[in-house]
Design a protein around this motif. Structure first.
Motif, PDB file in Angstrom:
ATOM      1  N   PHE A  65       0.858  -1.174   0.000  1.00 50.01           N
ATOM      2  CA  PHE A  65       0.000   0.000   0.000  1.00 50.01           C
ATOM      3  C   PHE A  65       0.901   1.232   0.000  1.00 50.01           C
TER       4      PHE A  65
ATOM      5  N   PRO B 132      -8.254   0.773   0.683  1.00 57.46           N
ATOM      6  CA  PRO B 132      -8.899  -0.335  -0.013  1.00 57.46           C
ATOM      7  C   PRO B 132     -10.301  -0.577   0.537  1.00 57.46           C
ATOM      8  N   ASP B 133     -11.187  -1.071  -0.305  1.00 59.97           N
ATOM      9  CA  ASP B 133     -12.506  -1.487   0.167  1.00 59.97           C
ATOM     10  C   ASP B 133     -12.317  -2.584   1.211  1.00 59.97           C
ATOM     11  N   ALA B 134     -12.926  -2.427   2.372  1.00 62.55           N
ATOM     12  CA  ALA B 134     -12.693  -3.348   3.485  1.00 62.55           C
ATOM     13  C   ALA B 134     -13.369  -4.698   3.315  1.00 62.55           C
TER      14      ALA B 134
ATOM     15  N   PHE C 178     -10.949  -7.675   2.774  1.00 58.88           N
ATOM     16  CA  PHE C 178     -10.194  -8.072   3.964  1.00 58.88           C
ATOM     17  C   PHE C 178     -11.087  -8.773   4.976  1.00 58.88           C
TER      18      PHE C 178
ATOM     19  N   ARG D 148      -2.864  -6.891   9.054  1.00 57.85           N
ATOM     20  CA  ARG D 148      -3.461  -6.274   7.866  1.00 57.85           C
ATOM     21  C   ARG D 148      -2.652  -6.564   6.602  1.00 57.85           C
TER      22      ARG D 148
ATOM     23  N   THR E 105      -2.807  -9.920   3.592  1.00 60.22           N
ATOM     24  CA  THR E 105      -3.410 -10.029   2.263  1.00 60.22           C
ATOM     25  C   THR E 105      -2.378  -9.868   1.156  1.00 60.22           C
TER      26      THR E 105
ATOM     27  N   ASP F 109      -2.130 -12.428  -1.881  1.00 57.95           N
ATOM     28  CA  ASP F 109      -2.301 -12.018  -3.274  1.00 57.95           C
ATOM     29  C   ASP F 109      -1.071 -12.337  -4.119  1.00 57.95           C
TER      30      ASP F 109
ATOM     31  N   ASP G  83      -7.588  -7.006  -1.945  1.00 59.14           N
ATOM     32  CA  ASP G  83      -7.779  -5.580  -1.687  1.00 59.14           C
ATOM     33  C   ASP G  83      -8.157  -4.791  -2.935  1.00 59.14           C
TER      34      ASP G  83
ATOM     35  N   ARG H  82      -3.124   1.087  -7.399  1.00 50.86           N
ATOM     36  CA  ARG H  82      -4.233   0.347  -6.797  1.00 50.86           C
ATOM     37  C   ARG H  82      -5.546   1.086  -7.030  1.00 50.86           C
TER      38      ARG H  82
ATOM     39  N   LEU I  85      -8.470   2.279  -5.239  1.00 49.03           N
ATOM     40  CA  LEU I  85      -8.849   2.545  -3.858  1.00 49.03           C
ATOM     41  C   LEU I  85     -10.240   3.160  -3.783  1.00 49.03           C
TER      42      LEU I  85
END
Length: 398
Positions: free
Chosen positions: A170, A302-304, A307, A324, A327, A331, A363, A376, A378
């Protein structure tokens, strides 16, 4: 936008969740200091100073190095164990792909990372996943480049990215780009900023100045504050004096500092209801959500949902909470497994890894750039008492 190239033409490889790991989907034209680790839940650790024993996961023919600081002390060792578990989970959910992970412990040092990379390559690794920290990434990259072996690493320091060394992390720059774009789209043109005086703040400052200028906005005030709350006052006062000329205020820091910053702004009679507060993914924290002064602030993350689903499966398998960053290793392994299954002998070449359509993971969508950094997809979320509320969904494609 770059044109797509051989191997995944006009398509995005879906790796999310492992369940659709080998499918191809049509794609349209997604803290503190750098390398900050989220505070993980307590988990078993290796005894201090005792190197973790190397191991293999999987029995496939394609060998993949996995380098993590498994014997490092503190949060680094805890995160490494969680990321190793996530890598193992990715293989299990992918239904026995034709890969074998060569797990190597770098001990959290560049020297250890260099030795781990040499061991992995000697054992036939065709690609390396990890390590976690910037200096270790540089050490591994130097070894791998000599053999033309690509690296997918986890540092958040974009300065260690380079051709053939790709960061699946990230990156602060992505947060800044997304939140500035969204703020401008909502009519914000004049920005003030209070940044932490540390490595993270330095990276954020450069990205913020660049993105505001790119979108035709202006920065009317920007100050850095020291980590000591007792010494924040002067920087806050200078921004408070300019606040009337701004319509958005950017405070890219975590929950240890942001509430103190806004409290001092209010002491300086800044009307936070008039200003749109902006943050980064470091705002994704219950202490931010519970602070009434921050309610309505926007931040990029990121969209939660991805996760949450991952964490539920992880808890079911290991009986613990994942860190956290787990992921990222999931990935990376799922991506490698999918490329092995779908791309034949070209699986790890530069054109495949940097396809402009990118990939979809836990994510959201991401893609590697030729310089080793990533982009990314987001979301933008609003601070609310019950947690972040999506105000602009993460894109599903680039």
């Amino acid at each position: 936008m770059r044109s797509d190239r051989q191997g995944i033409t006009r398509r995005r490889l879906v790796i999310v969740g492992g369940f659709a790991a080998a499918s191809l989907a049509l794609a349209g034209c997604t803290g503190g200091a750098l390398d900050r680790l989220d505070s993980p839940q307590p988990q078993p650790q290796q005894p201090a100073g005792e190197p973790a024993q190397p191991s293999q996961i999987g029995s496939g023919q394609i060998r993949v190095g996995l380098i993590l600081p498994l014997s490092a002390q503190g949060n680094a060792g805890v995160a490494a164990l969680s990321m190793k578990n996530a890598a193992e989970m990715a293989l299990a959910e992918f239904k026995e792909p034709n890969i074998q992970l060569l797990v190597k412990d770098d001990g959290g040092s560049p020297q250890g990372a260099q030795a781990a990379a040499q061991q992995a390559l000697a054992e036939g690794a065709e690609i390396i996943i990890g390590p976690l920290f910037a200096q270790s990434v540089s050490a591994v990259g130097a070894v791998a480049r000599g053999r033309n072996i690509p690296v997918i690493a986890f540092s958040t320091d974009a300065s260690v990215a380079t051709r053939g060394v790709y960061l699946l992390s990230f990156l602060p720059e992505s947060d800044v780009r997304r939140i500035v774009d969204f703020a401008v789209s909502r009519g914000k043109r004049s920005f003030a900023a209070l940044l932490p005086d540390n490595a993270y703040g330095t990276v954020i400052e450069a990205a913020f100045q660049q993105e505001v200028a790119r979108r035709g906005g202006r920065v009317v005030a920007l100050e850095k504050y020291p980590l000591d709350p007792a010494r924040m006052g002067e920087a806050v006062r200078r921004v408070a004096q300019a606040a009337s000329r701004a319509d958005a205020l950017f405070i890219p820091d975590g929950a240890d500092a942001v509430p103190q910053v806004v409290a001092q702004l209010e002491t300086n009679r800044v009307n936070l209801k008039r200003l749109q507060l902006l943050g980064t993914g470091l705002w994704d924290d219950p202490r931010i959500f519970s602070n009434a002064s921050l309610a309505g602030g926007w931040y990029a993350a990121p969209d939660a949902a991805g996760f949450r689903s991952f964490a539920q499966r992880y808890r079911g398998r290991y009986g613990q909470e994942p860190v956290r960053t787990a992921t990222l290793s999931y990935d990376a392994v799922a991506l490698v497994a999918a490329l092995v299954k779908t791309q034949g002998t070209q699986r790890f070449n530069e054109q495949i890894l940097t396809t402009s359509s990118g990939f979809a993971g836990i994510d959201g969508v991401f893609r590697f750039m030729p310089d080793g950094t990533n982009e990314r997809g987001l979301a933008v979320l609003r601070v609310a008492p019950g947690g972040g509320q999506v105000v602009s969904p993460a894109p599903k494609a680039f």
